[in-house]
Design a protein around this motif. Sequence first.
Motif, PDB file in Angstrom:
ATOM      1  N   GLU A  40      50.828  19.028  19.891  1.00 60.09           N
ATOM      2  CA  GLU A  40      51.937  19.973  19.863  1.00 60.09           C
ATOM      3  C   GLU A  40      51.559  21.337  20.414  1.00 60.09           C
ATOM      4  O   GLU A  40      52.434  22.156  20.658  1.00 60.09           O
ATOM      5  CB  GLU A  40      52.460  20.110  18.437  1.00 60.09           C
ATOM      6  CG  GLU A  40      53.021  18.798  17.910  1.00 60.09           C
ATOM      7  CD  GLU A  40      53.493  18.891  16.476  1.00 60.09           C
ATOM      8  OE1 GLU A  40      53.364  19.977  15.863  1.00 60.09           O
ATOM      9  OE2 GLU A  40      53.993  17.871  15.967  1.00 60.09           O
ATOM     10  N   ALA A  41      50.279  21.594  20.571  1.00 65.66           N
ATOM     11  CA  ALA A  41      49.844  22.895  21.073  1.00 65.66           C
ATOM     12  C   ALA A  41      48.525  22.732  21.811  1.00 65.66           C
ATOM     13  O   ALA A  41      47.726  21.855  21.507  1.00 65.66           O
ATOM     14  CB  ALA A  41      49.679  23.882  19.927  1.00 65.66           C
ATOM     15  N   ALA A  42      48.327  23.576  22.782  1.00 63.73           N
ATOM     16  CA  ALA A  42      47.085  23.587  23.541  1.00 63.73           C
ATOM     17  C   ALA A  42      46.264  24.786  23.090  1.00 63.73           C
ATOM     18  O   ALA A  42      46.837  25.770  22.637  1.00 63.73           O
ATOM     19  CB  ALA A  42      47.390  23.675  25.036  1.00 63.73           C
ATOM     20  N   PRO A  43      44.967  24.718  23.156  1.00 62.02           N
ATOM     21  CA  PRO A  43      44.177  23.604  23.658  1.00 62.02           C
ATOM     22  C   PRO A  43      44.005  22.522  22.595  1.00 62.02           C
ATOM     23  O   PRO A  43      43.961  22.809  21.399  1.00 62.02           O
ATOM     24  CB  PRO A  43      42.839  24.253  23.994  1.00 62.02           C
ATOM     25  CG  PRO A  43      42.708  25.362  23.009  1.00 62.02           C
ATOM     26  CD  PRO A  43      44.113  25.869  22.802  1.00 62.02           C
ATOM     27  N   PRO A  58      43.015  19.981  17.393  1.00 58.60           N
ATOM     28  CA  PRO A  58      42.820  21.284  18.046  1.00 58.60           C
ATOM     29  C   PRO A  58      41.425  21.393  18.662  1.00 58.60           C
ATOM     30  O   PRO A  58      40.452  20.881  18.120  1.00 58.60           O
ATOM     31  CB  PRO A  58      42.975  22.291  16.908  1.00 58.60           C
ATOM     32  CG  PRO A  58      43.681  21.561  15.828  1.00 58.60           C
ATOM     33  CD  PRO A  58      43.323  20.114  15.971  1.00 58.60           C
ATOM     34  N   ALA A  59      41.361  22.059  19.775  1.00 57.11           N
ATOM     35  CA  ALA A  59      40.090  22.274  20.465  1.00 57.11           C
ATOM     36  C   ALA A  59      39.655  23.708  20.242  1.00 57.11           C
ATOM     37  O   ALA A  59      39.641  24.519  21.148  1.00 57.11           O
ATOM     38  CB  ALA A  59      40.236  21.966  21.951  1.00 57.11           C
ATOM     39  N   ALA A  63      30.902  26.486  22.288  1.00 56.52           N
ATOM     40  CA  ALA A  63      30.090  25.550  23.063  1.00 56.52           C
ATOM     41  C   ALA A  63      29.110  24.785  22.168  1.00 56.52           C
ATOM     42  O   ALA A  63      29.019  23.556  22.273  1.00 56.52           O
ATOM     43  CB  ALA A  63      29.372  26.260  24.199  1.00 56.52           C
ATOM     44  N   PRO A  64      28.381  25.451  21.246  1.00 52.70           N
ATOM     45  CA  PRO A  64      27.467  24.686  20.385  1.00 52.70           C
ATOM     46  C   PRO A  64      28.188  23.692  19.476  1.00 52.70           C
ATOM     47  O   PRO A  64      27.705  22.578  19.257  1.00 52.70           O
ATOM     48  CB  PRO A  64      26.747  25.766  19.561  1.00 52.70           C
ATOM     49  CG  PRO A  64      26.860  27.006  20.373  1.00 52.70           C
ATOM     50  CD  PRO A  64      28.174  26.904  21.086  1.00 52.70           C
ATOM     51  N   GLN A  65      29.345  24.063  18.962  1.00 54.00           N
ATOM     52  CA  GLN A  65      30.112  23.147  18.105  1.00 54.00           C
ATOM     53  C   GLN A  65      30.610  21.947  18.908  1.00 54.00           C
ATOM     54  O   GLN A  65      30.542  20.807  18.435  1.00 54.00           O
ATOM     55  CB  GLN A  65      31.301  23.868  17.479  1.00 54.00           C
ATOM     56  CG  GLN A  65      30.940  24.898  16.453  1.00 54.00           C
ATOM     57  CD  GLN A  65      32.146  25.748  16.064  1.00 54.00           C
ATOM     58  OE1 GLN A  65      33.009  26.048  16.890  1.00 54.00           O
ATOM     59  NE2 GLN A  65      32.197  26.132  14.797  1.00 54.00           N
ATOM     60  N   PHE A  66      31.105  22.219  20.102  1.00 56.87           N
ATOM     61  CA  PHE A  66      31.614  21.152  20.957  1.00 56.87           C
ATOM     62  C   PHE A  66      30.486  20.193  21.338  1.00 56.87           C
ATOM     63  O   PHE A  66      30.634  18.975  21.266  1.00 56.87           O
ATOM     64  CB  PHE A  66      32.278  21.766  22.187  1.00 56.87           C
ATOM     65  CG  PHE A  66      32.940  20.792  23.116  1.00 56.87           C
ATOM     66  CD1 PHE A  66      33.649  19.702  22.634  1.00 56.87           C
ATOM     67  CD2 PHE A  66      32.868  20.972  24.473  1.00 56.87           C
ATOM     68  CE1 PHE A  66      34.272  18.811  23.496  1.00 56.87           C
ATOM     69  CE2 PHE A  66      33.486  20.091  25.351  1.00 56.87           C
ATOM     70  CZ  PHE A  66      34.188  19.004  24.855  1.00 56.87           C
ATOM     71  N   GLU A  67      29.353  20.746  21.707  1.00 54.82           N
ATOM     72  CA  GLU A  67      28.214  19.893  22.057  1.00 54.82           C
ATOM     73  C   GLU A  67      27.762  19.072  20.855  1.00 54.82           C
ATOM     74  O   GLU A  67      27.459  17.883  20.986  1.00 54.82           O
ATOM     75  CB  GLU A  67      27.056  20.724  22.602  1.00 54.82           C
ATOM     76  CG  GLU A  67      25.912  19.856  23.080  1.00 54.82           C
ATOM     77  CD  GLU A  67      24.819  20.627  23.807  1.00 54.82           C
ATOM     78  OE1 GLU A  67      23.817  19.983  24.147  1.00 54.82           O
ATOM     79  OE2 GLU A  67      24.965  21.841  24.050  1.00 54.82           O
TER      80      GLU A  67
END
Length: 110
Positions: A40-43, A58-59, A63-67
């Motif tokens: 429903e929402a980006a990102p 939700p994104a 960067a460290p959390q995503f990795e």
Amino acid sequence: EAGRAFRAAFEDVMQRMPDVAFRRVPWSDSNALAGLFGIEAAPALVLFRKGVGLYCGPAAFSAPQFEALLRRAQNLDIDQVREEMRRDREAESMIAMRRACPAGRRGNLN
């Protein structure tokens, strides 16, 4: 803005993890793919590994959390995840069957 922050994290991690396939999909209210995933929402982020959906939400990651999220996904035993999903589906099916046929639950078929 959250979109720019995640875009920067996405670009950073994408460069450091060349063995991971990344795809960016433009989002809009009319995007059928967004509708399919309930975005429903980006990102937003949808994460798959070997055809198994592991994350959709939700994104809002640095960067460290995503990795770290991607590394955890890489380390999962996907066969075990598939087996757990199969057991969950079977359990849900049994629960639905009991609701649909309460007499059968008690063994009373008359």
